[in-house]
Write a protein that holds these residues in place. Structure first.
Motif, PDB file in Angstrom:
ATOM      1  N   SER A  72       6.079  12.548 -43.263  1.00 30.59           N
ATOM      2  CA  SER A  72       7.365  13.173 -42.944  1.00 30.59           C
ATOM      3  C   SER A  72       8.062  13.720 -44.174  1.00 30.59           C
ATOM      4  CB  SER A  72       8.283  12.161 -42.249  1.00 30.59           C
ATOM      5  OG  SER A  72       8.624  11.091 -43.129  1.00 30.59           O
ATOM      6  N   MET A  73       7.615  13.276 -45.362  1.00 28.03           N
ATOM      7  CA  MET A  73       8.205  13.743 -46.621  1.00 28.03           C
ATOM      8  C   MET A  73       7.290  14.720 -47.343  1.00 28.03           C
ATOM      9  SD  MET A  73      11.123  12.407 -46.544  1.00 28.03           S
ATOM     10  CE  MET A  73      11.763  12.678 -48.194  1.00 28.03           C
ATOM     11  N   ALA A  74       6.432  15.385 -46.597  1.00 26.00           N
ATOM     12  CA  ALA A  74       5.519  16.380 -47.167  1.00 26.00           C
ATOM     13  C   ALA A  74       5.328  17.512 -46.167  1.00 26.00           C
ATOM     14  CB  ALA A  74       4.173  15.746 -47.494  1.00 26.00           C
ATOM     15  N   PHE A  75       5.093  18.703 -46.685  1.00 20.48           N
ATOM     16  CA  PHE A  75       4.756  19.804 -45.792  1.00 20.48           C
ATOM     17  C   PHE A  75       3.772  20.734 -46.493  1.00 20.48           C
ATOM     18  CE2 PHE A  75       8.936  20.498 -47.660  1.00 20.48           C
ATOM     19  CZ  PHE A  75       8.847  21.743 -48.265  1.00 20.48           C
ATOM     20  N   ALA A  76       2.837  21.264 -45.696  1.00 18.44           N
ATOM     21  CA  ALA A  76       1.808  22.141 -46.238  1.00 18.44           C
ATOM     22  C   ALA A  76       2.423  23.460 -46.681  1.00 18.44           C
ATOM     23  CB  ALA A  76       0.737  22.378 -45.188  1.00 18.44           C
ATOM     24  N   VAL A  77       1.886  24.022 -47.753  1.00 22.43           N
ATOM     25  CA  VAL A  77       2.354  25.321 -48.242  1.00 22.43           C
ATOM     26  C   VAL A  77       1.277  26.361 -47.965  1.00 22.43           C
ATOM     27  CG1 VAL A  77       3.811  24.276 -49.999  1.00 22.43           C
ATOM     28  CG2 VAL A  77       1.479  24.936 -50.592  1.00 22.43           C
ATOM     29  N   ASP A  78       1.674  27.616 -47.925  1.00 16.71           N
ATOM     30  CA  ASP A  78       0.732  28.701 -47.661  1.00 16.71           C
ATOM     31  C   ASP A  78      -0.339  28.772 -48.743  1.00 16.71           C
ATOM     32  OD1 ASP A  78       2.197  29.333 -45.425  1.00 16.71           O
ATOM     33  OD2 ASP A  78       3.334  30.940 -46.409  1.00 16.71           O
ATOM     34  N   SER A 119       9.933  22.881 -54.642  1.00 13.40           N
ATOM     35  CA  SER A 119      10.322  23.466 -53.362  1.00 13.40           C
ATOM     36  C   SER A 119      11.175  22.541 -52.511  1.00 13.40           C
ATOM     37  CB  SER A 119       9.075  23.874 -52.571  1.00 13.40           C
ATOM     38  OG  SER A 119       8.272  22.747 -52.285  1.00 13.40           O
ATOM     39  N   PHE A 120      11.529  21.402 -53.041  1.00 10.93           N
ATOM     40  CA  PHE A 120      12.304  20.476 -52.206  1.00 10.93           C
ATOM     41  C   PHE A 120      13.690  20.218 -52.773  1.00 10.93           C
ATOM     42  CE2 PHE A 120      13.669  16.669 -50.101  1.00 10.93           C
ATOM     43  CZ  PHE A 120      13.185  16.811 -48.813  1.00 10.93           C
ATOM     44  N   VAL A 121      13.794  19.579 -53.923  1.00  5.56           N
ATOM     45  CA  VAL A 121      15.078  19.066 -54.390  1.00  5.56           C
ATOM     46  C   VAL A 121      16.124  20.168 -54.543  1.00  5.56           C
ATOM     47  CG1 VAL A 121      16.280  17.901 -56.274  1.00  5.56           C
ATOM     48  CG2 VAL A 121      14.085  17.022 -55.473  1.00  5.56           C
ATOM     49  N   ASN A 122      15.861  21.155 -55.389  1.00  2.73           N
ATOM     50  CA  ASN A 122      16.867  22.201 -55.610  1.00  2.73           C
ATOM     51  C   ASN A 122      17.062  23.118 -54.399  1.00  2.73           C
ATOM     52  OD1 ASN A 122      17.587  21.305 -58.140  1.00  2.73           O
ATOM     53  ND2 ASN A 122      16.361  22.785 -59.252  1.00  2.73           N
ATOM     54  N   PRO A 123      15.979  23.655 -53.793  1.00  4.67           N
ATOM     55  CA  PRO A 123      16.200  24.523 -52.631  1.00  4.67           C
ATOM     56  C   PRO A 123      16.898  23.823 -51.467  1.00  4.67           C
ATOM     57  CG  PRO A 123      13.989  24.829 -53.496  1.00  4.67           C
ATOM     58  CD  PRO A 123      14.564  23.641 -54.202  1.00  4.67           C
ATOM     59  N   ARG A 183      -2.852  21.607 -49.689  1.00  3.63           N
ATOM     60  CA  ARG A 183      -1.830  21.532 -50.739  1.00  3.63           C
ATOM     61  C   ARG A 183      -0.489  21.333 -50.058  1.00  3.63           C
ATOM     62  NH1 ARG A 183      -2.329  26.043 -54.681  1.00  3.63           N
ATOM     63  NH2 ARG A 183      -3.523  24.515 -55.876  1.00  3.63           N
ATOM     64  N   VAL A 184       0.262  20.350 -50.539  1.00  2.14           N
ATOM     65  CA  VAL A 184       1.559  20.057 -49.946  1.00  2.14           C
ATOM     66  C   VAL A 184       2.635  20.012 -51.021  1.00  2.14           C
ATOM     67  CG1 VAL A 184       0.600  18.731 -48.012  1.00  2.14           C
ATOM     68  CG2 VAL A 184       1.245  17.532 -50.141  1.00  2.14           C
ATOM     69  N   ALA A 185       3.845  20.299 -50.612  1.00  2.00           N
ATOM     70  CA  ALA A 185       5.029  19.949 -51.391  1.00  2.00           C
ATOM     71  C   ALA A 185       5.502  18.616 -50.839  1.00  2.00           C
ATOM     72  CB  ALA A 185       6.105  21.008 -51.230  1.00  2.00           C
ATOM     73  N   CYS A 186       5.850  17.692 -51.702  1.00  2.00           N
ATOM     74  CA  CYS A 186       6.168  16.353 -51.225  1.00  2.00           C
ATOM     75  C   CYS A 186       7.259  15.705 -52.067  1.00  2.00           C
ATOM     76  CB  CYS A 186       4.926  15.467 -51.211  1.00  2.00           C
ATOM     77  SG  CYS A 186       4.110  15.272 -52.826  1.00  2.00           S
ATOM     78  N   VAL A 187       7.818  14.631 -51.528  1.00  2.00           N
ATOM     79  CA  VAL A 187       8.884  13.886 -52.206  1.00  2.00           C
ATOM     80  C   VAL A 187       8.504  12.408 -52.228  1.00  2.00           C
ATOM     81  CG1 VAL A 187      11.371  13.531 -52.372  1.00  2.00           C
ATOM     82  CG2 VAL A 187      10.489  15.545 -51.195  1.00  2.00           C
ATOM     83  N   PRO A 188       7.581  12.019 -53.113  1.00  5.24           N
ATOM     84  CA  PRO A 188       7.137  10.627 -53.132  1.00  5.24           C
ATOM     85  C   PRO A 188       8.053   9.688 -53.913  1.00  5.24           C
ATOM     86  CG  PRO A 188       5.903  11.881 -54.729  1.00  5.24           C
ATOM     87  CD  PRO A 188       6.800  12.867 -54.028  1.00  5.24           C
ATOM     88  N   GLY A 189       8.821  10.252 -54.865  1.00  3.54           N
ATOM     89  CA  GLY A 189       9.643   9.399 -55.732  1.00  3.54           C
ATOM     90  C   GLY A 189       8.854   8.742 -56.843  1.00  3.54           C
ATOM     91  N   THR A 190       7.541   8.978 -56.879  1.00  2.00           N
ATOM     92  CA  THR A 190       6.646   8.369 -57.881  1.00  2.00           C
ATOM     93  C   THR A 190       5.704   9.433 -58.453  1.00  2.00           C
ATOM     94  OG1 THR A 190       5.051   7.787 -56.149  1.00  2.00           O
ATOM     95  CG2 THR A 190       6.712   6.125 -56.710  1.00  2.00           C
ATOM     96  N   ALA A 191       6.190  10.648 -58.609  1.00  3.62           N
ATOM     97  CA  ALA A 191       5.321  11.801 -58.856  1.00  3.62           C
ATOM     98  C   ALA A 191       4.793  11.908 -60.283  1.00  3.62           C
ATOM     99  CB  ALA A 191       6.054  13.090 -58.493  1.00  3.62           C
ATOM    100  N   TYR A 192       5.372  11.202 -61.254  1.00  2.00           N
ATOM    101  CA  TYR A 192       4.870  11.288 -62.627  1.00  2.00           C
ATOM    102  C   TYR A 192       3.656  10.375 -62.755  1.00  2.00           C
ATOM    103  CZ  TYR A 192       9.427  13.451 -63.321  1.00  2.00           C
ATOM    104  OH  TYR A 192      10.525  14.274 -63.212  1.00  2.00           O
ATOM    105  N   ALA A 193       2.575  10.857 -62.190  1.00  2.00           N
ATOM    106  CA  ALA A 193       1.363  10.053 -62.084  1.00  2.00           C
ATOM    107  C   ALA A 193       0.189  10.946 -61.721  1.00  2.00           C
ATOM    108  CB  ALA A 193       1.537   8.973 -61.014  1.00  2.00           C
ATOM    109  N   THR A 194      -1.005  10.373 -61.781  1.00  2.00           N
ATOM    110  CA  THR A 194      -2.202  11.093 -61.368  1.00  2.00           C
ATOM    111  C   THR A 194      -2.196  11.309 -59.859  1.00  2.00           C
ATOM    112  OG1 THR A 194      -3.377   9.926 -63.140  1.00  2.00           O
ATOM    113  CG2 THR A 194      -4.709  11.134 -61.536  1.00  2.00           C
TER     114      THR A 194
END
Length: 369
Positions: free
Chosen positions: A132-138, A149-153, A114-125
């Motif tokens: 480099s734009m993703a990182f694993a979460v605990d 966990s990315f934009v606001n924090p 499971r990752v938090a990511c910033v694809p810019g195309t997230a409203y999708a299946t």
């Protein structure tokens, strides 16, 4: 292998028609450092709304299942000429499971996680993004917790890092009752950074005071400017961040900074020599930015965006920021949602009315699958 599902796109045509709709879409297997993420949760942030609906008349749009057709004002249609006829995907950030990864070690290391990511195309299946734009979460972090966990924090932390980088010692933040603003209050408390918060109602004053904020000012008060000047004088905050953009807020902050800096000083027709600066980082008001030049000549007004800041700050700083977000994701950087819905629900009239109003405490989470 090809993966199939749905993807939201937003298209503005030259006649002012804005079409936001779900489309069948296929994704190829990723290569190199690419990841293919099955989206579990993705928030709608103000930064997403600029692409989704901008200033379109969503109240009087035509709503059909999976599709919204609205009218864009003539001025905005001309201003966005570069996107005419382009069906553009949207959705800055998300959380999900990496179901396929390119051959690069950085990508393979995230496969199945499971990752938090910033694809810019997230409203999708699914969405494709670089490792480099993703990182694993605990393992104990849910998709809902990781989705924001990315934009606001990272933006809130980016404000304090910008302050340090540019040699300031305190901050002024407008529209401060937002989810991001609440995070900034907590960060500044933890780090001992003086913070002046500007909100627009008594309820919002109470909200931030209950979080422990010291300086919370209601911009609708008759003596707002006097309060703002006093708070800036007490804190020494000469760097401001304004998500409103249009109107006079940036000008008011600079004027209060100048009034504070000039207290007790000899008169100068050029104003004080104290550096003062406001960054505009949003467009809650899409009207013109109005500057009433009552703040001398030693001032700066600029734009601030997270990605260019991270490029300027460097990987050491960004790595430190990411580590802090992950450590405090369920406390300092926790996000709260007023409504959750599918991709289809996201395009219903009542859902659009809710999240497009951008009201404090009414954050919407899209759960595609």
């Amino acid at each position: 292998m090809t993966y199939t599902g749905k993807q939201l796109t937003t298209q503005l045509d030259a006649d002012g028609t804005l079409t936001v709709q779900l489309n069948e879409h296929s994704w190829d297997a990723p290569s190199g450092t690419q990841l293919l993420v099955k989206i579990e949760a993705t928030p709608i942030n103000p930064s997403d709304l600029g692409l989704l609906f901008a200033s379109a008349d969503a109240d009087n749009a035509v709503y059909t299942p999976g599709k919204v057709v609205a009218r864009m004002p003539d001025g905005a249609t001309r201003a966005f000429a570069a996107r005419h006829g382009m069906a553009m995907p949207a959705g800055n950030e998300a959380a999900g499971i990496v179901v396929a990864a390119g051959e690069a070690p950085a990508a393979q290391a995230l496969l199945g996680k499971r990752v938090a990511c910033v694809p810019g195309t997230a409203y999708a299946t699914y969405a494709t993004c670089d490792a480099s734009m993703a990182f694993a979460v605990d393992d104990n972090v849910s998709a809902e917790q990781a989705a924001s966990s990315f934009v606001n924090p990272m933006t809130a932390l980016g404000f304090t890092e910008t302050m340090k980088l540019e040699g300031y010692t305190g901050l002024v933040h407008a529209a401060a009752a937002s989810n991001l603003g609440q995070m900034l209050v907590k960060i500044c408390q933890e780090d001992g950074i003086p913070l002046v918060n500007i909100v627009r109602s008594a309820d919002q004053v109470k909200l931030l005071k209950d979080l422990g904020a010291t300086h919370v000012l209601n911009s609708t008060d008759a003596d707002f400017m006097a309060q703002l000047t006093d708070a800036i004088h007490e804190t020494g905050a000469m760097l401001g961040f304004d998500p409103i953009g249009g109107g006079t807020m940036a000008s008011q902050i600079l004027s209060a900074m100048e009034a504070s800096a000039s207290r007790g000083a000899a008169f100068s027709r050029y104003g004080s020599s104290t550096p003062k600066k406001v960054y505009i980082y949003g467009a809650l008001d899409i009207g013109p930015t109005i500057l009433n030049r009552a703040f001398g000549l030693t001032w700066d007004l600029g734009g601030w965006l997270l990605t260019p800041f991270m490029m300027k700050a460097g990987m050491e700083v960004v790595g430190r920021m990411r580590a802090r977000v992950m450590k405090d994701l369920t406390t300092t950087f926790a996000s709260h949602y007023a409504r959750r819905g599918s991709l289809e629900d996201m395009l219903t009239k009542d859902a659009v009315a809710m999240y497009n109003a951008r009201r404090t405490g009414e954050k919407y989470l899209v759960v595609p699958n």
